[in-house]
Design an enzyme around this catalytic site. Structure first.
Site, PDB file in Angstrom:
ATOM      1  N   GLY A 229       1.111  -8.186   5.640  1.00 40.79           N
ATOM      2  CA  GLY A 229       0.443  -9.477   5.498  1.00 40.79           C
ATOM      3  C   GLY A 229       1.369 -10.643   5.840  1.00 40.79           C
TER       4      GLY A 229
ATOM      5  N   GLY B 203       2.444  -7.985  12.202  1.00 36.57           N
ATOM      6  CA  GLY B 203       3.055  -8.297  10.910  1.00 36.57           C
ATOM      7  C   GLY B 203       2.561  -9.662  10.476  1.00 36.57           C
TER       8      GLY B 203
ATOM      9  CG  LEU C 253       0.770   8.469   7.016  1.00 37.09           C
ATOM     10  CD1 LEU C 253       1.829   9.305   7.701  1.00 37.09           C
ATOM     11  CD2 LEU C 253       0.311   7.333   7.921  1.00 37.09           C
TER      12      LEU C 253
ATOM     13  CB  CYS D 289       4.285   6.220   7.451  1.00 38.63           C
ATOM     14  SG  CYS D 289       3.355   6.009   5.916  1.00 38.63           S
TER      15      CYS D 289
ATOM     16  CG  ASN E  54      -0.404   0.708   2.414  1.00 39.99           C
ATOM     17  OD1 ASN E  54      -0.474   1.941   2.505  1.00 39.99           O
ATOM     18  ND2 ASN E  54       0.180  -0.052   3.331  1.00 39.99           N
TER      19      ASN E  54
ATOM     20  CE  LYS F 134       2.801   0.258  13.129  1.00 37.50           C
ATOM     21  NZ  LYS F 134       1.422   0.265  12.689  1.00 37.50           N
TER      22      LYS F 134
ATOM     23  N   GLY G 171      -3.657  -6.496  11.243  1.00 35.24           N
ATOM     24  CA  GLY G 171      -3.738  -5.477  10.205  1.00 35.24           C
ATOM     25  C   GLY G 171      -4.394  -5.983   8.938  1.00 35.24           C
TER      26      GLY G 171
ATOM     27  CB  THR H 128       4.417  -1.622   5.525  1.00 35.99           C
ATOM     28  OG1 THR H 128       4.623  -0.215   5.426  1.00 35.99           O
ATOM     29  CG2 THR H 128       2.968  -1.881   5.891  1.00 35.99           C
TER      30      THR H 128
ATOM     31  CB  ILE I  22      -2.849   4.678   2.186  1.00 36.41           C
ATOM     32  CG1 ILE I  22      -3.365   3.269   1.885  1.00 36.41           C
ATOM     33  CG2 ILE I  22      -3.992   5.630   2.560  1.00 36.41           C
ATOM     34  CD1 ILE I  22      -4.401   3.166   0.810  1.00 36.41           C
TER      35      ILE I  22
END
Ligand SMILES: Cc1cc2nc3c(=O)[nH]c(=O)nc-3n(C[C@H](O)[C@H](O)[C@H](O)COP(=O)(O)O)c2cc1C
Length: 311
Positions: free
Chosen positions: A225, A251, A81, A138, A77, A173, A273, A201, A79
């Site tokens: 994933g 994770g 934020l 991120c 991804n 994190k 997640g 990630t 995205i």
């Protein structure tokens, strides 16, 4: 009823510093909206905690599409934020979450050190969250995000300024996109983090061979994933062994057994997640499975699993 069903229910409570959770299972930021979006599928009051999507001072539109690509045993991804900004979050999402009997952990993002602290201060003015998760990891933004989480100096600086903004539990994190995750973890712990969460990630990319184009508009994105689970387990194990503050592990968790593995590696809490996108009830399945797993093995307290790996 089999013999296991008659055994007493295990004590599922765990602690993240001063924050007590009714069970270790939390949502992973960015994969569960602000909770409300999933409330038709999940009784949120059964969760250990709801962790919100990252919140910044101003609204962020996120990156251009396409920003999702499926990969073998996972997804990418970018995205970036996307969020409505702290004012809207406080009025609409936090106010609603506060009506529920579940700990709320607000995930905080920023373009600058000062922005993280300002978001926390604003939420404190509005009555506060039960804890803050500071996202210094991120991979999908140009300014901020992972930049703060891949070197000890910036990671320490963000933690210090967030620490000054709140007395509530602060979870930092961490990024897996580093050579030595332990040194970053130690740096944030020494600035007053009450816990660390990992992993965010992993930076990756996907290519469409026919069109010869990247699958994501931003070219690179964050891999999540089941594909990342072995890396996440290794990092949780390393960090938990080196630190004396709690670790939240995530994770690739999709089953109760995955959650047990993270706890054995040293996690006090676990977060789900990407699996929420496959089955929105995964959190509940993992809570029920973890309870059964403990009961069937006469584990009286789920907390007894934390760091109980035998090597
Ligand atoms: C679509 C998507 C959005 C995410 N957004 C955030 C975010 O806003 N803040 C954050 O700290 N992590 C974010 N993450 C990272 C997840 O919280 C989690 O750390 C990561 O996906 C690994 O867990 P998983 O394999 O169970 O998905 C996001 C992940 C995905 C897949």
């Amino acid at each position: 009823m089999n013999a296991a069903d008659q055994r007493p229910s295990p004590d599922m409570r765990v602690r993240l510093g001063t924050l007590e959770l009714r069970n270790p299972v939390m949502t992973a930021s960015g994969t569960f909206g602000s909770g409300r979006e999933f409330s038709d599928f999940v009784d949120l009051e059964r969760l250990g905690a709801v962790v919100t999507k990252g919140v910044s001072m101003e609204p962020w539109p996120g990156n251009d599409s396409p920003r999702i690509a499926e990969t073998a045993s996972g997804m990418l991804n970018s995205i970036g934020l996307q969020n409505p900004g702290v004012e809207r979050f406080v009025e609409r999402d936090l106010a609603w979450l506060r009506t529920l009997d579940v700990p709320v952990v607000v995930n905080v993002s920023g373009h600058s050190t000062g922005e993280y602290a300002r978001v926390i201060e604003r939420i404190e003015q509005a009555g506060g969250a039960d804890a803050y998760e500071v996202n210094i990891s991120c991979p999908n933004v140009d300014a901020g995000g992972m930049v703060f989480g891949t070197a000890c100096g910036p990671a320490s600086e963000v933690t210090r300024s967030c620490r000054a903004a709140t007395q509530r539990p602060l979870i930092v994190k961490l990024s897996p996109n580093v050579t030595d995750v332990v040194e970053i973890a130690k740096a944030v712990a020494s600035e007053g983090a009450d816990a660390v969460a990992l992993i965010n990630t992993l930076l990756g990319m996907a290519i469409d061979a026919e069109s010869r184009r990247p699958k994501l508009a931003r070219v690179v994105g964050g891999l999540s994933g089941p594909a990342i689970k072995p890396i996440a387990l290794r990092m949780v194990w390393q960090v938990a062994a080196a630190l004396d503050i709690p670790v939240v592990g995530m994770g690739g968790i999709t089953t109760a057994e995955d959650a047990v593995e993270f706890m054995l590696a040293g996690a006090s809490g676990v977060a789900i997640g990407t699996a929420n996108f496959v089955d929105p009830t995964t959190t509940l399945r993992v809570i029920d499975g973890l309870t059964t797993w403990c009961r069937e093995r006469d584990v009286a307290r789920v907390a007894d699993l934390i760091g109980a790996l035998e090597t």
